[in-house]
Design an enzyme around this catalytic site. Structure first.
Site, PDB file in Angstrom:
ATOM      1  N   HIS A 125      54.027  32.171  27.439  1.00 62.20           N
ATOM      2  CA  HIS A 125      53.219  32.476  28.635  1.00 62.20           C
ATOM      3  C   HIS A 125      51.853  33.052  28.287  1.00 62.20           C
ATOM      4  O   HIS A 125      51.200  33.678  29.120  1.00 62.20           O
ATOM      5  CB  HIS A 125      53.971  33.429  29.569  1.00 62.20           C
ATOM      6  CG  HIS A 125      55.155  32.789  30.240  1.00 62.20           C
ATOM      7  ND1 HIS A 125      56.116  33.499  30.921  1.00 62.20           N
ATOM      8  CD2 HIS A 125      55.523  31.480  30.337  1.00 62.20           C
ATOM      9  CE1 HIS A 125      57.034  32.653  31.407  1.00 62.20           C
ATOM     10  NE2 HIS A 125      56.697  31.435  31.051  1.00 62.20           N
TER      11      HIS A 125
ATOM     12  N   CYS B 269      37.503  30.169  29.393  1.00 59.99           N
ATOM     13  CA  CYS B 269      36.820  29.726  30.610  1.00 59.99           C
ATOM     14  C   CYS B 269      37.775  28.821  31.385  1.00 59.99           C
ATOM     15  O   CYS B 269      38.342  27.883  30.825  1.00 59.99           O
ATOM     16  CB  CYS B 269      35.546  28.983  30.218  1.00 59.99           C
ATOM     17  SG  CYS B 269      34.817  28.108  31.609  1.00 59.99           S
TER      18      CYS B 269
ATOM     19  N   CYS C 214      35.856  25.045  31.402  1.00 61.83           N
ATOM     20  CA  CYS C 214      35.716  24.231  30.181  1.00 61.83           C
ATOM     21  C   CYS C 214      36.739  24.596  29.111  1.00 61.83           C
ATOM     22  O   CYS C 214      36.777  23.976  28.056  1.00 61.83           O
ATOM     23  CB  CYS C 214      34.295  24.312  29.627  1.00 61.83           C
ATOM     24  SG  CYS C 214      33.902  25.871  28.809  1.00 61.83           S
TER      25      CYS C 214
ATOM     26  N   PRO D  66      70.371  45.453  31.347  1.00 62.29           N
ATOM     27  CA  PRO D  66      71.166  46.461  32.075  1.00 62.29           C
ATOM     28  C   PRO D  66      71.687  45.956  33.416  1.00 62.29           C
ATOM     29  O   PRO D  66      72.616  46.544  33.978  1.00 62.29           O
ATOM     30  CB  PRO D  66      70.188  47.627  32.273  1.00 62.29           C
ATOM     31  CG  PRO D  66      68.831  47.094  31.980  1.00 62.29           C
ATOM     32  CD  PRO D  66      68.977  45.870  31.147  1.00 62.29           C
TER      33      PRO D  66
ATOM     34  N   ALA E  41      67.319  47.042  26.240  1.00 66.71           N
ATOM     35  CA  ALA E  41      67.020  46.204  25.072  1.00 66.71           C
ATOM     36  C   ALA E  41      67.088  47.022  23.780  1.00 66.71           C
ATOM     37  O   ALA E  41      67.623  46.547  22.773  1.00 66.71           O
ATOM     38  CB  ALA E  41      65.632  45.584  25.231  1.00 66.71           C
TER      39      ALA E  41
HETATM   40  P1  NAD Z   1      61.473  40.065  35.293  1.00 69.00           P
HETATM   41  O1  NAD Z   1      60.585  41.172  35.740  1.00 69.00           O
HETATM   42  O2  NAD Z   1      61.769  38.958  36.219  1.00 69.00           O
HETATM   43  O3  NAD Z   1      62.900  40.655  34.840  1.00 69.00           O
HETATM   44  C1  NAD Z   1      62.996  41.763  33.999  1.00 69.00           C
HETATM   45  C2  NAD Z   1      64.425  41.886  33.503  1.00 69.00           C
HETATM   46  O4  NAD Z   1      64.454  42.979  32.613  1.00 69.00           O
HETATM   47  C3  NAD Z   1      65.448  42.178  34.614  1.00 69.00           C
HETATM   48  O5  NAD Z   1      66.578  41.360  34.440  1.00 69.00           O
HETATM   49  C4  NAD Z   1      65.791  43.658  34.377  1.00 69.00           C
HETATM   50  O6  NAD Z   1      67.148  43.969  34.718  1.00 69.00           O
HETATM   51  C5  NAD Z   1      65.582  43.766  32.890  1.00 69.00           C
HETATM   52  N1  NAD Z   1      65.313  45.104  32.377  1.00 69.00           N
HETATM   53  C6  NAD Z   1      64.766  46.178  32.986  1.00 69.00           C
HETATM   54  N2  NAD Z   1      64.706  47.215  32.129  1.00 69.00           N
HETATM   55  C7  NAD Z   1      65.221  46.787  30.961  1.00 69.00           C
HETATM   56  C8  NAD Z   1      65.416  47.393  29.683  1.00 69.00           C
HETATM   57  N3  NAD Z   1      65.079  48.656  29.432  1.00 69.00           N
HETATM   58  N4  NAD Z   1      65.974  46.640  28.696  1.00 69.00           N
HETATM   59  C9  NAD Z   1      66.335  45.348  28.917  1.00 69.00           C
HETATM   60  N5  NAD Z   1      66.175  44.736  30.101  1.00 69.00           N
HETATM   61  C10 NAD Z   1      65.624  45.445  31.111  1.00 69.00           C
HETATM   62  O7  NAD Z   1      60.825  39.554  33.941  1.00 69.00           O
HETATM   63  P2  NAD Z   1      60.834  38.121  33.245  1.00 69.00           P
HETATM   64  O8  NAD Z   1      62.191  37.511  33.327  1.00 69.00           O
HETATM   65  O9  NAD Z   1      60.195  38.335  31.920  1.00 69.00           O
HETATM   66  O10 NAD Z   1      59.878  37.181  34.129  1.00 69.00           O
HETATM   67  C11 NAD Z   1      58.693  37.592  34.719  1.00 69.00           C
HETATM   68  C12 NAD Z   1      57.385  37.003  34.172  1.00 69.00           C
HETATM   69  O11 NAD Z   1      56.529  38.109  34.163  1.00 69.00           O
HETATM   70  C13 NAD Z   1      57.352  36.505  32.762  1.00 69.00           C
HETATM   71  O12 NAD Z   1      56.898  35.220  32.790  1.00 69.00           O
HETATM   72  C14 NAD Z   1      56.306  37.369  32.014  1.00 69.00           C
HETATM   73  O13 NAD Z   1      55.283  36.543  31.497  1.00 69.00           O
HETATM   74  C15 NAD Z   1      55.677  38.223  33.044  1.00 69.00           C
HETATM   75  N6  NAD Z   1      55.577  39.660  32.722  1.00 69.00           N
HETATM   76  C16 NAD Z   1      55.246  40.075  31.461  1.00 69.00           C
HETATM   77  C17 NAD Z   1      55.182  41.432  31.165  1.00 69.00           C
HETATM   78  C18 NAD Z   1      54.807  41.857  29.760  1.00 69.00           C
HETATM   79  O14 NAD Z   1      54.118  41.142  29.063  1.00 69.00           O
HETATM   80  N7  NAD Z   1      55.285  43.007  29.305  1.00 69.00           N
HETATM   81  C19 NAD Z   1      55.438  42.389  32.148  1.00 69.00           C
HETATM   82  C20 NAD Z   1      55.761  41.932  33.439  1.00 69.00           C
HETATM   83  C21 NAD Z   1      55.841  40.563  33.694  1.00 69.00           C
HETATM   84 ZN    ZN Z   2      32.992  27.158  30.452  1.00 71.15          ZN
END
Ligand code: NAD
Ligand code: ZN
Length: 248
Positions: A118, A126, A129, A213, A230
């Protein structure tokens, strides 16, 4: 921590691991997940901001949201979950971390085998372009203009409704197909096509473990579930690999 028996039995035979991480692995570093409660921007759903129509119709609001998230991400550090995956890299013949996160924390922790499907919030290009751009992000009130074509500069992340980088996703699919163990960590399993990777792995014979969790969309298909954060879950799983290495 009690790990699923099937997992502990499988680990000695595991040569190749594919890990899919989501926002949950960075939650303990202080990066809010999309489904969680994100104070300042609570009035918006992320889907409303992280999409191309929002950017084109309201560029400064979207830019400001990214400026806020960038600031937040620049102040946080990897946690024990990220670090456990760094150790796992040296314990198995083949490992790939496929992350949906855009925060770069896996690389900051020291993982070298990472595919960002992602994108990465620290980069920009940009919108018109596609040229990559180095801009002083935090100083800008709205998106700067591209010096080449005048188009709007945007963060190099994949927005809802956009295509994933094909090469990166192809690499992720190959890893999912060849792994013996697939770990789905901190992801709700609702964002496709990323959410298809665990099924690709399972259909190719891998043991599918979820670490989260909360119950997710994937739970009922998993071979084993670790209901923990995690950092706690990954530390426990990687400890089994470490014990195994000492014994052999
Ligand atoms: P999501 O927000 O949909 O889900 C998060 C998941 O993490 C849930 O299932 C939740 O229960 C779990 N969670 C919460 N605390 C936790 C912990 N301490 N340990 C383990 N799991 C835990 O996130 P997603 O499935 O990644 O999808 C959302 C989109 O959002 C992704 O495409 C991502 O690119 C983007 N995003 C990225 C970030 C980042 O880069 N840190 C932050 C927010 C969203
Ligand atoms: Zn450009």
């Amino acid at each position: 921590m009690n790990l699923p028996e099937g997992l502990v039995r499988a680990i000695p035979h595991v040569r190749s691991v594919c890990v899919l991480t989501g926002a949950g692995i960075s939650a303990e570093s202080g990066v809010p997940t999309f489904r969680g409660d994100d104070g300042l921007w609570k009035k918006f759903r992320p889907e409303e901001l992280a999409n191309v129509d929002a950017f084109l119709s309201n560029p400064s609001v979207v830019w400001e949201w990214y400026a806020y998230r960038r600031r937040l991400i620049s102040e946080v550090h990897p946690n024990d979950g990220h670090r456990a995956l760094v150790r796992l890299e040296s314990l198995v013949d083949d490992l790939l971390v496929v992350t949906q996160n855009v925060d770069g924390l896996h690389q900051e922790a020291g993982s070298t085998k990472v595919v960002e499907i992602h994108g990465n919030i620290r980069r920009n290009h940009c919108h018109a372009c596609k040229r990559e751009m180095d801009v002083d992000l935090l100083q800008q009130a709205g998106p700067p203009s591209c010096p080449q074509c005048g188009g709007m500069v945007r963060p190099s992340v994949v927005w809802f409704g956009e295509m994933l980088p094909m090469a990166a996703f192809g690499t992720a699919e190959l890893a999912a197909r060849r792994c013996d163990l697939f770990l789905s960590v901190g992801t709700s399993g609702v964002v496709y096509p990323a959410a298809s990777l665990p099924f690709t792995a399972k259909n190719s014979g891998a043991y599918l473990l979820e670490i989260d969790p909360e119950e997710t969309q994937l739970t009922r298909y998993a071979d084993g579930v670790v209901r923990a954060s995690a950092s706690v879950g990954l530390t426990a799983v990687v400890a089994v690999f470490e014990q195994q290495k000492v014994r052999s």
